[in-house]
Scaffold this motif. Structure first.
Motif, PDB file in Angstrom:
ATOM      1  N   ILE A   1      -3.676  -4.288  -3.049  1.00 17.90           N
ATOM      2  CA  ILE A   1      -2.716  -3.630  -3.943  1.00 17.90           C
ATOM      3  C   ILE A   1      -3.167  -2.184  -4.130  1.00 17.90           C
ATOM      4  O   ILE A   1      -4.208  -1.921  -4.714  1.00 17.90           O
ATOM      5  N   ASN A   2      -2.372  -1.257  -3.588  1.00 13.33           N
ATOM      6  CA  ASN A   2      -2.693   0.166  -3.613  1.00 13.33           C
ATOM      7  C   ASN A   2      -1.518   0.892  -4.261  1.00 13.33           C
ATOM      8  O   ASN A   2      -0.396   0.827  -3.760  1.00 13.33           O
ATOM      9  N   ILE A   3      -1.753   1.590  -5.383  1.00 15.20           N
ATOM     10  CA  ILE A   3      -0.657   2.178  -6.162  1.00 15.20           C
ATOM     11  C   ILE A   3      -0.378   3.636  -5.800  1.00 15.20           C
ATOM     12  O   ILE A   3       0.201   4.380  -6.580  1.00 15.20           O
ATOM     13  N   GLY A   4      -0.722   4.034  -4.592  1.00 10.18           N
ATOM     14  CA  GLY A   4      -0.617   5.442  -4.206  1.00 10.18           C
ATOM     15  C   GLY A   4       0.777   6.027  -4.269  1.00 10.18           C
ATOM     16  O   GLY A   4       0.965   7.158  -4.698  1.00 10.18           O
ATOM     17  N   THR A   5       1.785   5.291  -3.785  1.00 10.10           N
ATOM     18  CA  THR A   5       3.173   5.776  -3.841  1.00 10.10           C
ATOM     19  C   THR A   5       3.997   4.746  -4.609  1.00 10.10           C
ATOM     20  O   THR A   5       4.828   4.040  -4.045  1.00 10.10           O
ATOM     21  N   LEU A   6       3.762   4.694  -5.873  1.00  8.11           N
ATOM     22  CA  LEU A   6       4.243   3.617  -6.722  1.00  8.11           C
ATOM     23  C   LEU A   6       5.726   3.775  -7.075  1.00  8.11           C
ATOM     24  O   LEU A   6       6.196   4.861  -7.381  1.00  8.11           O
ATOM     25  N   THR A   7       6.449   2.669  -7.002  1.00  6.44           N
ATOM     26  CA  THR A   7       7.799   2.577  -7.555  1.00  6.44           C
ATOM     27  C   THR A   7       7.862   1.284  -8.364  1.00  6.44           C
ATOM     28  O   THR A   7       7.041   0.390  -8.181  1.00  6.44           O
ATOM     29  N   GLU A   8       8.867   1.173  -9.229  1.00 11.33           N
ATOM     30  CA  GLU A   8       8.968  -0.011 -10.075  1.00 11.33           C
ATOM     31  C   GLU A   8       9.163  -1.299  -9.253  1.00 11.33           C
ATOM     32  O   GLU A   8       8.487  -2.304  -9.526  1.00 11.33           O
ATOM     33  N   PRO A   9      10.040  -1.315  -8.236  1.00 13.27           N
ATOM     34  CA  PRO A   9      10.153  -2.531  -7.418  1.00 13.27           C
ATOM     35  C   PRO A   9       8.846  -2.887  -6.714  1.00 13.27           C
ATOM     36  O   PRO A   9       8.491  -4.067  -6.604  1.00 13.27           O
ATOM     37  N   HIS A  10       8.130  -1.869  -6.239  1.00 14.74           N
ATOM     38  CA  HIS A  10       6.853  -2.125  -5.584  1.00 14.74           C
ATOM     39  C   HIS A  10       5.835  -2.699  -6.571  1.00 14.74           C
ATOM     40  O   HIS A  10       5.056  -3.581  -6.228  1.00 14.74           O
ATOM     41  N   LEU A  11       5.853  -2.177  -7.779  1.00 13.43           N
ATOM     42  CA  LEU A  11       4.934  -2.682  -8.800  1.00 13.43           C
ATOM     43  C   LEU A  11       5.204  -4.160  -9.081  1.00 13.43           C
ATOM     44  O   LEU A  11       4.267  -4.968  -9.185  1.00 13.43           O
ATOM     45  N   ARG A  12       6.474  -4.517  -9.183  1.00 12.43           N
ATOM     46  CA  ARG A  12       6.798  -5.927  -9.395  1.00 12.43           C
ATOM     47  C   ARG A  12       6.326  -6.787  -8.227  1.00 12.43           C
ATOM     48  O   ARG A  12       5.797  -7.889  -8.424  1.00 12.43           O
ATOM     49  N   ALA A  13       6.489  -6.278  -6.997  1.00 12.87           N
ATOM     50  CA  ALA A  13       6.035  -7.016  -5.822  1.00 12.87           C
ATOM     51  C   ALA A  13       4.519  -7.178  -5.827  1.00 12.87           C
ATOM     52  O   ALA A  13       3.990  -8.244  -5.443  1.00 12.87           O
ATOM     53  N   MET A  14       3.805  -6.148  -6.253  1.00 14.76           N
ATOM     54  CA  MET A  14       2.346  -6.211  -6.319  1.00 14.76           C
ATOM     55  C   MET A  14       1.885  -7.313  -7.275  1.00 14.76           C
ATOM     56  O   MET A  14       0.961  -8.075  -6.966  1.00 14.76           O
TER      57      MET A  14
ATOM     58  N   THR B   1       0.809  -1.213   0.000  1.00 13.98           N
ATOM     59  CA  THR B   1       0.000   0.000   0.000  1.00 13.98           C
ATOM     60  C   THR B   1       0.842   1.262   0.000  1.00 13.98           C
ATOM     61  O   THR B   1       2.073   1.241   0.079  1.00 13.98           O
ATOM     62  N   ASN B   2       0.136   2.358  -0.062  1.00 11.71           N
ATOM     63  CA  ASN B   2       0.651   3.708  -0.037  1.00 11.71           C
ATOM     64  C   ASN B   2       1.523   3.921   1.209  1.00 11.71           C
ATOM     65  O   ASN B   2       1.063   3.757   2.329  1.00 11.71           O
ATOM     66  N   GLN B   3       2.784   4.307   1.013  1.00 10.04           N
ATOM     67  CA  GLN B   3       3.691   4.472   2.156  1.00 10.04           C
ATOM     68  C   GLN B   3       3.290   5.621   3.065  1.00 10.04           C
ATOM     69  O   GLN B   3       3.653   5.631   4.247  1.00 10.04           O
ATOM     70  N   VAL B   4       2.532   6.570   2.551  1.00 13.03           N
ATOM     71  CA  VAL B   4       2.084   7.699   3.360  1.00 13.03           C
ATOM     72  C   VAL B   4       1.114   7.253   4.454  1.00 13.03           C
ATOM     73  O   VAL B   4       1.038   7.863   5.514  1.00 13.03           O
ATOM     74  N   VAL B   5       0.401   6.152   4.214  1.00  7.12           N
ATOM     75  CA  VAL B   5      -0.724   5.799   5.086  1.00  7.12           C
ATOM     76  C   VAL B   5      -0.536   4.492   5.845  1.00  7.12           C
ATOM     77  O   VAL B   5      -1.475   4.013   6.475  1.00  7.12           O
ATOM     78  N   MET B   6       0.656   3.907   5.832  1.00  5.54           N
ATOM     79  CA  MET B   6       0.821   2.577   6.417  1.00  5.54           C
ATOM     80  C   MET B   6       0.399   2.515   7.884  1.00  5.54           C
ATOM     81  O   MET B   6      -0.298   1.588   8.309  1.00  5.54           O
TER      82      MET B   6
ATOM     83  N   GLY C   1     -21.683   7.997   6.027  1.00  7.44           N
ATOM     84  CA  GLY C   1     -20.343   8.554   5.877  1.00  7.44           C
ATOM     85  C   GLY C   1     -20.305   9.976   6.409  1.00  7.44           C
ATOM     86  O   GLY C   1     -21.293  10.484   6.948  1.00  7.44           O
ATOM     87  N   HIS C   2     -19.170  10.637   6.270  1.00  7.82           N
ATOM     88  CA  HIS C   2     -19.037  12.017   6.724  1.00  7.82           C
ATOM     89  C   HIS C   2     -17.997  12.736   5.884  1.00  7.82           C
ATOM     90  O   HIS C   2     -16.997  12.141   5.469  1.00  7.82           O
ATOM     91  N   GLU C   3     -18.225  14.015   5.662  1.00 10.55           N
ATOM     92  CA  GLU C   3     -17.348  14.802   4.800  1.00 10.55           C
ATOM     93  C   GLU C   3     -15.913  14.884   5.310  1.00 10.55           C
ATOM     94  O   GLU C   3     -14.973  15.084   4.538  1.00 10.55           O
ATOM     95  N   TRP C   4     -15.697  14.690   6.617  1.00 11.47           N
ATOM     96  CA  TRP C   4     -14.345  14.786   7.158  1.00 11.47           C
ATOM     97  C   TRP C   4     -13.455  13.619   6.734  1.00 11.47           C
ATOM     98  O   TRP C   4     -12.234  13.707   6.855  1.00 11.47           O
ATOM     99  N   LEU C   5     -14.052  12.536   6.258  1.00 13.97           N
ATOM    100  CA  LEU C   5     -13.228  11.452   5.721  1.00 13.97           C
ATOM    101  C   LEU C   5     -12.318  11.974   4.606  1.00 13.97           C
ATOM    102  O   LEU C   5     -11.178  11.525   4.465  1.00 13.97           O
ATOM    103  N   ALA C   6     -12.828  12.923   3.831  1.00 15.00           N
ATOM    104  CA  ALA C   6     -12.059  13.478   2.719  1.00 15.00           C
ATOM    105  C   ALA C   6     -10.944  14.413   3.192  1.00 15.00           C
ATOM    106  O   ALA C   6     -10.088  14.805   2.395  1.00 15.00           O
ATOM    107  N   LYS C   7     -10.939  14.742   4.488  1.00 14.37           N
ATOM    108  CA  LYS C   7      -9.923  15.640   5.047  1.00 14.37           C
ATOM    109  C   LYS C   7      -8.839  14.881   5.813  1.00 14.37           C
ATOM    110  O   LYS C   7      -7.942  15.499   6.389  1.00 14.37           O
ATOM    111  N   VAL C   8      -8.931  13.559   5.824  1.00 11.50           N
ATOM    112  CA  VAL C   8      -7.953  12.731   6.544  1.00 11.50           C
ATOM    113  C   VAL C   8      -7.167  11.912   5.530  1.00 11.50           C
ATOM    114  O   VAL C   8      -7.738  11.082   4.816  1.00 11.50           O
ATOM    115  N   THR C   9      -5.861  12.155   5.454  1.00  9.70           N
ATOM    116  CA  THR C   9      -5.024  11.407   4.521  1.00  9.70           C
ATOM    117  C   THR C   9      -5.102   9.912   4.811  1.00  9.70           C
ATOM    118  O   THR C   9      -4.927   9.482   5.949  1.00  9.70           O
TER     119      THR C   9
END
Length: 256
Positions: free
Chosen positions: A60-73, A20-25, A180-188
């Motif tokens: 499989i989340n392509i948010g912070t994609l790199t070539e090695p990560h893509l191969r792993a996915m 997944t996206n490294q920003v959100v692990m 749901g709630h609009e604040w979901l869109a404000k949380v990375t």
């Protein structure tokens, strides 16, 4: 059905392989733990297949994609397919660059997903529908029911188009979720965490459509519950209470 599926997750504690996206692990791991799943965050090519086949689901989340990560996915997705382990693809920002589009195509050519989840702009792009996006966010609205049905039919999968109203389709039937709630869109990472929880729900018994609906419905109710808390004043305090709400029973979420 939602109660049954969520309880089954909590009884089984499915191991979910998050590529997944490294920003959100951290947020994804904590949210999935609160919900009842067991996260493993592993991105190395060398053990991708082994971990996938030890798991109950693969995200499989392509948010912070790199070539090695893509191969792993691709390695993890193919290994999961071999053992009929559900794979979820979250094509984050797929419409933003040609590389992301190419990456999705490389994945989908070798991996069959149980579900594909994204916002309207991302999902529309997958099937050649032009819908305005801004980075990883959808700006245009389009027809989410039509988009969901077309994605589901094109890739023989369950499609989840997220938004103010979530739309889920198997290509024929369509169900919607308004919680749901609009604040979901404000949380990375709120959408990325939903991908993890969706993957956990797909590891349960029942139809794929019911499993996907249970995930987005519970997620939306948890957001509403968190936003109602007396100590929540904005997206920051909401994010903390949202993790708390993900650990609650459905009856608690529906109160108020």
């Amino acid at each position: 059905m939602t109660v049954k599926l969520v309880n089954e997750v909590r009884e089984k504690k499915p191991l979910i392989h998050n590529l997944t996206n490294q920003v959100v692990m951290n947020f994804s791991a904590n949210g999935l733990l609160a919900f009842g799943g067991s996260p493993i965050m592993a991105m190395a090519e060398e053990d991708a297949a082994d971990i996938a086949q030890l798991s109950n689901g693969v995200l499989i989340n392509i948010g912070t994609l790199t070539e090695p990560h893509l191969r792993a996915m691709i390695i993890a997705g193919k290994a999961a397919n071999e053992k009929d382990i559900p794979v979820v693809i979250d094509p984050v920002g797929v419409a933003a660059t040609s590389y992301r589009t190419e990456a999705f195509n490389r994945i989908i050519n070798e991996v069959h997903p149980a579900a594909i989840k994204g916002n309207a702009g991302e999902m529309a792009h997958l099937v050649g529908i032009n819908l305005e996006t801004k980075g990883v966010d959808s700006v245009g609205e389009g027809d989410p029911q039509m988009i969901a049905k077309k994605v589901a039919s094109s890739f023989n999968t369950i499609a989840i188009v997220t938004g103010a109203v979530d739309v889920i389709s198997d290509g024929e039937e369509v169900v919607t979720n308004e919680a749901g709630h609009e604040w979901l869109a404000k949380v990375t990472g709120s959408g990325c965490l939903l991908g993890s929880i969706l993957t956990a729900c797909l590891s349960t018994s029942g139809s794929r459509l019911d499993q996907a609906y249970a995930a987005v419905r519970f997620y939306g109710l948890a957001a509403e519950k968190a936003a109602r808390h007396t100590n929540v004043n904005g997206p920051g305090t909401f994010a903390v209470r949202f993790i708390d709400a993900l650990a609650m029973d459905l009856t608690k979420l529906e109160e108020g």
